[in-house]
Design a protein around this motif. Structure first.
Motif, mmCIF file in Angstrom:
data_model
loop_
_atom_site.group_PDB
_atom_site.id
_atom_site.type_symbol
_atom_site.label_atom_id
_atom_site.label_comp_id
_atom_site.label_asym_id
_atom_site.label_seq_id
_atom_site.Cartn_x
_atom_site.Cartn_y
_atom_site.Cartn_z
ATOM 1 N N LEU A 232 -45.655 -19.953 3.674
ATOM 2 C CA LEU A 232 -45.175 -19.318 4.845
ATOM 3 C C LEU A 232 -45.928 -18.688 5.228
ATOM 4 N N GLN A 233 -46.330 -18.926 7.349
ATOM 5 C CA GLN A 233 -46.780 -17.198 8.086
ATOM 6 C C GLN A 233 -45.729 -16.655 8.050
ATOM 7 N N VAL A 234 -45.545 -15.340 8.151
ATOM 8 C CA VAL A 234 -44.282 -14.441 8.403
ATOM 9 C C VAL A 234 -45.019 -13.473 9.896
ATOM 10 N N ILE A 235 -44.361 -13.020 10.396
ATOM 11 C CA ILE A 235 -44.739 -12.556 11.239
ATOM 12 C C ILE A 235 -43.353 -11.253 11.603
ATOM 13 N N ALA A 236 -43.830 -10.131 11.268
ATOM 14 C CA ALA A 236 -43.382 -9.383 11.807
ATOM 15 C C ALA A 236 -43.420 -7.785 12.733
ATOM 16 N N ASP A 237 -42.635 -6.512 12.422
ATOM 17 C CA ASP A 237 -43.473 -5.624 13.322
ATOM 18 C C ASP A 237 -42.564 -4.686 12.250
ATOM 19 N N ASP A 238 -42.153 -4.324 11.334
ATOM 20 C CA ASP A 238 -41.519 -3.425 10.577
ATOM 21 C C ASP A 238 -42.387 -2.557 10.072
ATOM 22 N N PRO A 239 -42.617 -1.157 10.578
ATOM 23 C CA PRO A 239 -43.800 -0.962 9.047
ATOM 24 C C PRO A 239 -43.758 -0.760 7.658
ATOM 25 N N ALA A 240 -42.892 -0.881 7.391
ATOM 26 C CA ALA A 240 -42.333 -1.215 5.926
ATOM 27 C C ALA A 240 -42.920 -3.102 5.416
ATOM 28 N N ALA A 241 -42.605 -3.412 6.260
ATOM 29 C CA ALA A 241 -42.539 -5.038 6.058
ATOM 30 C C ALA A 241 -44.379 -4.938 5.248
ATOM 31 N N GLU A 242 -45.159 -4.327 5.414
ATOM 32 C CA GLU A 242 -46.405 -4.203 5.258
ATOM 33 C C GLU A 242 -46.791 -4.520 3.499
ATOM 34 N N SER A 243 -46.111 -3.139 3.323
ATOM 35 C CA SER A 243 -46.529 -3.418 1.839
ATOM 36 C C SER A 243 -45.200 -3.732 1.261
ATOM 37 N N ASP A 244 -44.042 -4.036 1.406
ATOM 38 C CA ASP A 244 -42.837 -4.466 1.105
ATOM 39 C C ASP A 244 -42.936 -6.207 0.398
ATOM 40 N N ARG B 269 -46.558 -10.242 -5.372
ATOM 41 C CA ARG B 269 -46.668 -10.404 -6.720
ATOM 42 C C ARG B 269 -46.191 -10.043 -7.394
ATOM 43 N N PHE B 270 -45.060 -9.852 -6.790
ATOM 44 C CA PHE B 270 -43.868 -9.278 -8.453
ATOM 45 C C PHE B 270 -43.258 -10.494 -8.320
ATOM 46 N N THR B 271 -43.688 -11.668 -7.683
ATOM 47 C CA THR B 271 -42.389 -13.235 -7.803
ATOM 48 C C THR B 271 -44.089 -13.720 -8.330
ATOM 49 N N GLY B 272 -44.993 -13.490 -8.722
ATOM 50 C CA GLY B 272 -46.012 -14.089 -9.260
ATOM 51 C C GLY B 272 -47.186 -15.397 -7.378
ATOM 52 N N GLN B 273 -46.592 -15.040 -6.146
ATOM 53 C CA GLN B 273 -46.561 -16.112 -4.909
ATOM 54 C C GLN B 273 -48.316 -15.362 -4.785
ATOM 55 N N LYS B 274 -49.043 -16.230 -4.032
ATOM 56 C CA LYS B 274 -50.902 -15.808 -3.403
ATOM 57 C C LYS B 274 -50.776 -15.578 -2.215
ATOM 58 N N VAL B 275 -50.481 -14.094 -1.993
ATOM 59 C CA VAL B 275 -50.940 -13.296 -0.472
ATOM 60 C C VAL B 275 -52.711 -14.283 0.044
ATOM 61 N N ILE B 276 -53.114 -14.847 0.392
ATOM 62 C CA ILE B 276 -53.570 -14.925 1.627
ATOM 63 C C ILE B 276 -54.440 -14.360 2.570
ATOM 64 N N SER B 277 -53.511 -14.378 3.295
ATOM 65 C CA SER B 277 -53.834 -13.134 4.137
ATOM 66 C C SER B 277 -53.044 -12.035 4.744
ATOM 67 N N VAL B 278 -53.718 -10.931 5.151
ATOM 68 C CA VAL B 278 -52.487 -9.637 6.081
ATOM 69 C C VAL B 278 -53.077 -9.832 7.344
ATOM 70 N N GLN B 279 -52.916 -9.932 8.429
ATOM 71 C CA GLN B 279 -53.481 -9.298 9.498
ATOM 72 C C GLN B 279 -53.035 -8.726 10.444
ATOM 73 N N ARG B 280 -53.513 -7.222 11.469
ATOM 74 C CA ARG B 280 -52.227 -6.495 11.778
ATOM 75 C C ARG B 280 -53.065 -7.009 13.489
ATOM 76 N N ARG B 281 -51.630 -7.297 14.370
ATOM 77 C CA ARG B 281 -52.240 -7.829 16.119
ATOM 78 C C ARG B 281 -51.089 -7.056 16.831
#
Length: 476
Positions: A431-443, A449-461
């Motif tokens: 799933l590729q998610v695009i968000a602009d809420d600053p809180a989304a980066e940590s949320d 992590r809590f649900t056991g999914q794999k974060v492949i990448s986090v990029q800022r544009r």
């Protein structure tokens, strides 16, 4: 920058004359209407005056009007109150598929109590075919509920014909007329309805007050127990200032309705004709002519609702994507779905609804901003249904990459939207998610992590954050 309000289907600004009528009942005319002394009698007389004003607006007798807290309560009282009072006659109820949730959810509640509910389809313009009503009526049918006009797409129904069919079958007819009373002429006898719901804040009155018309001789039971207010049908001390305001708004509407309707319809037609020329992918929802005076509902085709609304809001233009009661839902409107509009297209809906104070200059500004918006299309997307299909295996050999746009959504909505889509994904999908809420980066990272999914990448544009999250386990 002056704001432009084009969300009058959600609510209207209170007319200053209505507020003037209400003011004394917030201060020195404070009596309890049930009291027998002169202070109480004064407020009782004010309530009965408002009842007469409202009855005149819908061509009913004053004693057939019962005040409620709004349209939702009126709908609940009509369906549940009548069904429970008359269940010995039958347990079959008919409602349309595009009703307000106050009706649909009331029908679902009645289903849990052993009632059968038939759902009427609509055509691509949002119209109920009266012959469909005739087809599903049975000997044990006790109630039909079809709204007078739809709050999302504006289509006005042929309630008079439905009323004729109901009368021939000996079935009681209720209509939700929240969008029409005060906007277009409504006469209960001409419509052939036995019960009718309405709400003051849709015609420049106060919020928190509505009414239910109940034809004389129709028996319903109260939903509240307590006092004997509203002739025993609605217990509780009356909201006198709001009721007085509703009466004043009704009287003003009766006087000014024709002029308002002509003006608003002109704005509606001007915007409709212009907006459909902006892009070949824009389509009008609902009937072109048999619709509410101020309603313009379109599917933009290229740009999703929250993107267009965010862009308009940044320019001071206040619009919506449909019903205010479901504005935070992350799925297509049940109305558009019932009309057969594909999910992807339905997620691009934009509703602009005019009021008496809007102007042609404002229409021109709206068109200019929409023209600018249409120059920028969103990334391609596919609406993913969250309905679970147990017949499909969780594992899939073909891995998918699904995009979801959470821009314009704020905590906790990006996480909720991600979770909703995740439930429909297979193991190994990304799933590729695009968000602009600053809180989304940590949320979103914490959620993964809590649900056991794999974060492949986090990029800022710039101000946007792009996440890639792989589903590696089922969320319990």
């Amino acid at each position: 920058m002056n704001s432009i309000y084009v969300d009058h289907a959600a609510t209207t600004p209170m007319d200053p004359r209505v507020l003037d009528a209400m003011r004394p009942f917030f201060t020195f005319r404070f009596g309890n209407p049930s009291s027998t002394h002169r202070v109480g009698i004064t407020t009782r007389e004010a309530i009965e005056k408002a009842r007469s004003q409202l009855a005149a607006l819908i061509n009913a007798a004053p004693e057939e009007v019962y005040f409620t807290s709004g349209g939702t309560e009126a709908d609940n009282l009509a369906l549940k109150g009548y069904a429970f009072a008359n269940c010995a006659k039958g347990r079959h109820i008919i409602v349309s598929s595009i009703e307000h949730h106050a009706v649909l959810h009331s029908a679902e509640t009645l289903r849990k109590f052993g009632f059968e509910v038939s759902i009427l389809p609509v055509d691509g313009l949002g119209r109920v075919n009266p012959q469909d009503v005739n087809r599903v009526v049975r000997k044990d049918t006790i109630l039909i509920s079809v709204m007078h006009a739809n709050n999302e797409v504006g289509t006005v129904q042929d309630i008079a014909e439905v009323g004729r069919i109901a009368k021939e079958a000996g079935v009681i007819l209720h209509t939700d007329a929240v969008q029409t009373v005060g906007s277009i002429p409504v006469a209960v006898n001409e419509l052939g309805v036995d019960m009718l719901s309405l709400s003051a804040h849709k015609f420049y009155g106060p919020k928190g007050v509505g009414a239910l018309y109940v034809r004389e001789g129709v028996r319903i039971i109260p939903s509240l127990d307590g006092g004997v207010q509203e002739r025993g049908l609605r217990a509780g001390t009356e909201n006198v200032p709001a009721i007085v305001g509703m009466g004043a708004a009704a009287q003003i509407a009766q006087t000014e309705m024709a002029l308002r309707s002509t003006h608003i319809s002109k704005l509606r037609d001007l915007l409709t004709e212009t907006i459909l020329q902006l892009d070949s992918g824009i389509t009008l929802n609902g009937h072109r002519h048999e619709r509410l005076p101020g309603n313009v509902s379109v599917c933009l085709g290229k740009i999703r609702s929250h993107e267009s609304l965010r862009a308009l809001n940044s320019k001071g233009i206040c619009a919506s994507s449909g019903s205010a009661c479901t504005s935070h839902a992350l799925k297509p409107s049940h109305v558009l779905t019932a009309m057969g509009i594909p999910s992807e297209e339905a997620m691009t809906v934009l509703r602009l609804t005019f009021g008496k104070d809007n102007t042609e200059t404002e229409v021109q500004r709206i068109v200019e901003e929409l023209c600018n918006i249409m120059k920028f299309t969103s990334i391609p997307f596919q609406y993913v249904s969250t309905a679970k299909d147990d017949s499909k295996p969780i594992q899939s050999e073909e891995k998918k990459i699904i995009s979801v746009d959470a821009r314009g959504l704020y905590c906790p909505m990006p996480v909720l939207k991600t979770r909703e889509i995740f439930d429909s994904m297979n193991i190994g999908d990304t799933l590729q998610v695009i968000a602009d809420d600053p809180a989304a980066e940590s949320d979103l990272q914490n959620w993964a992590r809590f649900t056991g999914q794999k974060v492949i990448s986090v990029q800022r544009r710039g101000s946007e954050i792009c996440f890639s999250i792989e589903k590696v386990r089922v969320i319990s």
